[in-house]
Design an enzyme around this catalytic site. Structure first.
Site, PDB file in Angstrom:
ATOM      1  N   GLU A   1      28.782  65.161   4.444  1.00 44.24           N
ATOM      2  CA  GLU A   1      29.706  64.969   3.237  1.00 44.24           C
ATOM      3  C   GLU A   1      28.876  63.826   2.377  1.00 44.24           C
ATOM      4  O   GLU A   1      28.131  62.983   2.982  1.00 44.24           O
ATOM      5  CB  GLU A   1      30.615  64.043   4.191  1.00 44.24           C
ATOM      6  CG  GLU A   1      31.880  64.689   4.536  1.00 44.24           C
ATOM      7  CD  GLU A   1      33.011  63.718   5.087  1.00 44.24           C
ATOM      8  OE1 GLU A   1      33.718  64.067   5.972  1.00 44.24           O
ATOM      9  OE2 GLU A   1      33.213  62.431   4.823  1.00 44.24           O
TER      10      GLU A   1
ATOM     11  N   ASP B   1      37.918  52.014   1.286  1.00 45.59           N
ATOM     12  CA  ASP B   1      36.826  51.706   2.076  1.00 45.59           C
ATOM     13  C   ASP B   1      36.525  50.464   2.421  1.00 45.59           C
ATOM     14  O   ASP B   1      37.200  49.612   1.848  1.00 45.59           O
ATOM     15  CB  ASP B   1      35.535  52.416   1.435  1.00 45.59           C
ATOM     16  CG  ASP B   1      35.488  53.905   1.475  1.00 45.59           C
ATOM     17  OD1 ASP B   1      35.432  54.393   2.360  1.00 45.59           O
ATOM     18  OD2 ASP B   1      35.372  54.438   0.229  1.00 45.59           O
TER      19      ASP B   1
END
Lengths: 279, 406
Positions: free
Chosen positions: A50, A61
């Protein structure tokens, strides 16, 4: 459509083990170093890659990945350079699946059609876009499927049985199970709960289910891998990048070995899981 | 999909939360079930007479509504043009329009059984209103505030603490409102079971832009009645400052279909539009996706969000509510902008002429009133939303005016 992702998970199923899915940020700490990291990851045990597309406001995040994105942007990263990195990676590796992960605005501004065309041409296999739920499928998910890219959806602890079919429709490649309610790199998930959740998702789909958010150590990866088709490691790897930087934050070859050393340990954890489970 | 009727500007959003191409629900999957639950709960509350009765009771006895529509005689004489009325939202309990919306959301949170309330705040007025109602109803309150704003709005931080709220300074990004909103979203994604996110403006994922607009529309509904009573007719123009744009939409929305009424929104031009140091999303931005909705945003060519700049912490945000973006595109609302210096001048002028110290946010609207009113005939009725009081800004203003005097 059978792409690199489907082929990779079919191979792993034969081997009887889970995948190590690594997340690193494109352009962190700079373009050259991040490409070197990318190229070294499959040899260090990464089964699926990824690659983060940096964004100024990554709302899902935690501090580690926020900081990685800002380092990349500061070093001049943008979508064009990210595609160059993918092309560079593909030149030496035609089998390891690569998934781009990020937020919608940089894609929207780059232009959806142009983005999908360039992604496909560079050798991208799938997309994970955090702020595009099924309710917004017409934006990118449907055009991506048409362009021959997997659109990998997040399922979370708040996605109940009633909603799961909505989330799984138009999902391909694999399902990314977010193991906690929270941001990346936060609280560690409870392995037992995760195993139960993966089993719940598998009642609704034949797709592989990978687990991420909050998995940090090899032991932890091993525990999660026993009940899932893959484990995603992100915050720990980008944290290794940060720690490898000198006092002047200058990138060095130490960044590459810091990430690959950790990836190797994590891969050993993931690979040991099923063996341990069977023993 | 519902087609927006061409003969009305008041039918949006459609069932997906879209105003034209703007709005929507661009949130992480973790939040999606919560957003859908909120939409359902709000739809039920909206048609429940008990909810309306409860709202109305608190609006009258706790908030102090209706707020006056006041004829600003000396300001009118100064401009020598339109007859200027101030909608006195600064007289509400907590000193701004923010409380109208917070009351609605807190009553909704109680109906939904949520006992932990989170909010983002810029100038601190939304944070203070949220802390106030959480104190009133005994709810836990956590307010995210950019570290820069914590510094420039100390009085409001102290107020929130006094009211029992926890103020969390946000150190990421530019440390202002945008970053506070990121952090509030990160909290919400983490504490999904117990938590209600009380958004302070008409932005965020559907149903927030619609819901906050509905709660704020009391400003415009009262203005209609009050102007009828005062002048026997509706106003000729409306003007309000715009950060996210909730005070503006509250005033504008009930008048959108009165096509003869001119409507002006005033964005913050900071150091000037040409400097790049501003917060004018319509004037200097383009459509993009952030914080759950598509709307005009300040960003660079790669779609990375730029930092906004305004002397007013409440306008210091690189986006605007999606309904405003749509009203701009269809041409129903005209967007203007005022610089820091223009706002400071208007701040001082209104204080001296009317004995009303405005917040720096509505001082931006007053700055444009000075220009617009002067060009209008004497029978032109102009309403400006005085959305908050200026006590919180006295330090900032004295620093700026003081440094100029030297």
């Amino acid at each position: 459509m059978t792409g690199r992702i489907d082929r990779r998970f079919a191979e792993l199923k034969k081997e009887g083990r889970a995948a190590l899915v690594t997340f690193t940020m494109a352009g962190d700490p700079d373009h050259a170093t991040s490409v070197a990291i990318l190229k070294a990851l499959p040899k260090a045990g990464a089964d699926v890659i990824e690659l983060g597309m940096p964004f100024t406001d990554p709302m899902a995040d935690g501090p580690a990945i926020q900081a990685a994105g800002l380092r990349a942007l500061k070093a001049g990263q943008n979508m064009k350079i990210t595609f160059a990195a993918v092309r560079d990676f593909r030149n030496g590796d035609d089998t390891t699946p690569l998934v781009l992960m990020g937020y919608y605005n940089p894609i929207y501004i780059y232009g959806v059609e142009r983005f999908l065309g360039d992604a496909k041409a560079a050798g991208v296999d799938g997309l994970i876009v955090v702020d595009l739920p099924p309710e917004e499928d017409s934006e990118l998910c449907l055009p991506a499927m048409k362009a021959g890219l997997n659109f990998i959806r997040l399922a979370t602890p708040t996605t109940d049985d009633k909603r799961l079919p909505t989330v799984l429709t138009n999902t391909s490649g694999f399902v990314y199970y977010v193991s906690i309610t929270g941001i990346t790199g936060a609280a560690a998930p409870d392995a037992e709960k995760v195993t139960a959740a993966v089993a719940r998702i598998k009642r609704h789909t034949t797709l592989p289910v990978c687990v991420g958010f909050g998995v940090r150590t090899a032991a932890h990866a091993r525990a999660i891998a026993a009940g899932a088709d893959g484990v995603v490691m992100g915050a720990a790897l980008v944290e290794a990048v940060r720690q490898s930087l000198g006092p002047d934050a200058k990138p060095s070859s130490a960044s590459v070995t810091a990430v690959t050393d950790l990836a190797r340990a994590l891969a050993a954890g993931v690979r040991g899981a099923r063996v341990a489970a069977r023993a | 999909m519902t087609v927006q009727q061409l003969n009305s500007f008041r039918t949006g959003p459609d069932e997906h939360g879209h105003f034209g191409i703007y709005g929507g629900r661009f949130v992480a999957e973790t939040l999606m079930p919560l957003v859908l639950e909120l939409e359902k709960a709000y739809a039920a509350a909206k048609v429940d007479p008990n909810f309306k009765k409860e709202m109305d009771g608190y609006l009258t006895h706790y908030v102090g509504r209706p707020s006056p529509l006041y004829f600003a005689e000396r300001l009118t004489r100064h401009c020598n043009g339109a007859k200027i009325y101030l909608k006195r939202e600064e007289l509400n309990h907590t000193g701004a329009h923010k409380v109208n919306n917070v009351l609605g959301q807190i009553l909704l949170a109680r109906r939904m059984g949520k006992n932990r309330i989170i909010a983002e705040t810029g100038a601190g007025m939304h944070g203070v209103a949220t802390a106030t109602l959480c104190a009133r109803f005994g709810l836990e309150c956590i307010v995210y505030m950019g570290a820069v704003d914590v510094e420039r709005q100390k009085a409001n931080v102290f107020r929130m603490n006094m009211l029992g709220a926890k103020v969390v300074p946000v150190e990421s990004g530019a440390k202002t409102l945008k970053d506070a909103m990121n952090e509030a979203l990160r909290d919400w994604v983490t504490n999904v079971e117990s938590t209600f996110y009380c958004i302070g403006t008409i932005a965020g994922p559907h149903p927030y832009p619609m819901m906050v607009r509905d709660f704020q529309s009391i400003i415009g509904r009262e203005t209609r009645e009050q102007m009828q009573a005062a002048e026997g007719r509706l106003p000729d123009s409306l003007i309000a400052c715009i950060g996210g744009g909730s005070n503006a939409m509250g005033l504008f929305h009930p008048f959108l279909d009165d096509n003869d009424i001119e409507i002006y929104g005033v964005e913050a031009a900071g150091h000037g539009l040409k400097t790049g140091m501003h917060a004018a999303s319509i004037a200097g931005g383009r459509p993009g996706v952030l914080h759950g909705n598509r709307t005009y945003l300040l960003m660079n060519e790669d779609g990375q969000i730029n930092e906004a700049h305004s002397i007013s912490a409440g306008l210091d945000y690189p986006g605007i509510g999606p309904e405003h973006s749509w009203l701009h595109d269809v041409g129903r609302v005209t967007f203007l902008s005022a610089t820091d210096d223009e706002a400071l001048h208007a701040f001082a002028l209104l204080s001296k002429l009317e004995g009303i110290i405005p917040a720096l946010e509505p001082a931006h609207a007053i700055a444009k009133v000075l220009e617009l009113a002067a060009r209008k005939p004497k029978d032109h009725l102009m309403v400006v939303n005085l959305s908050g009081r200026g006590d919180k800004d006295l330090d900032t203003v004295s620093r700026h005016l003081g440094s100029k005097a030297r």
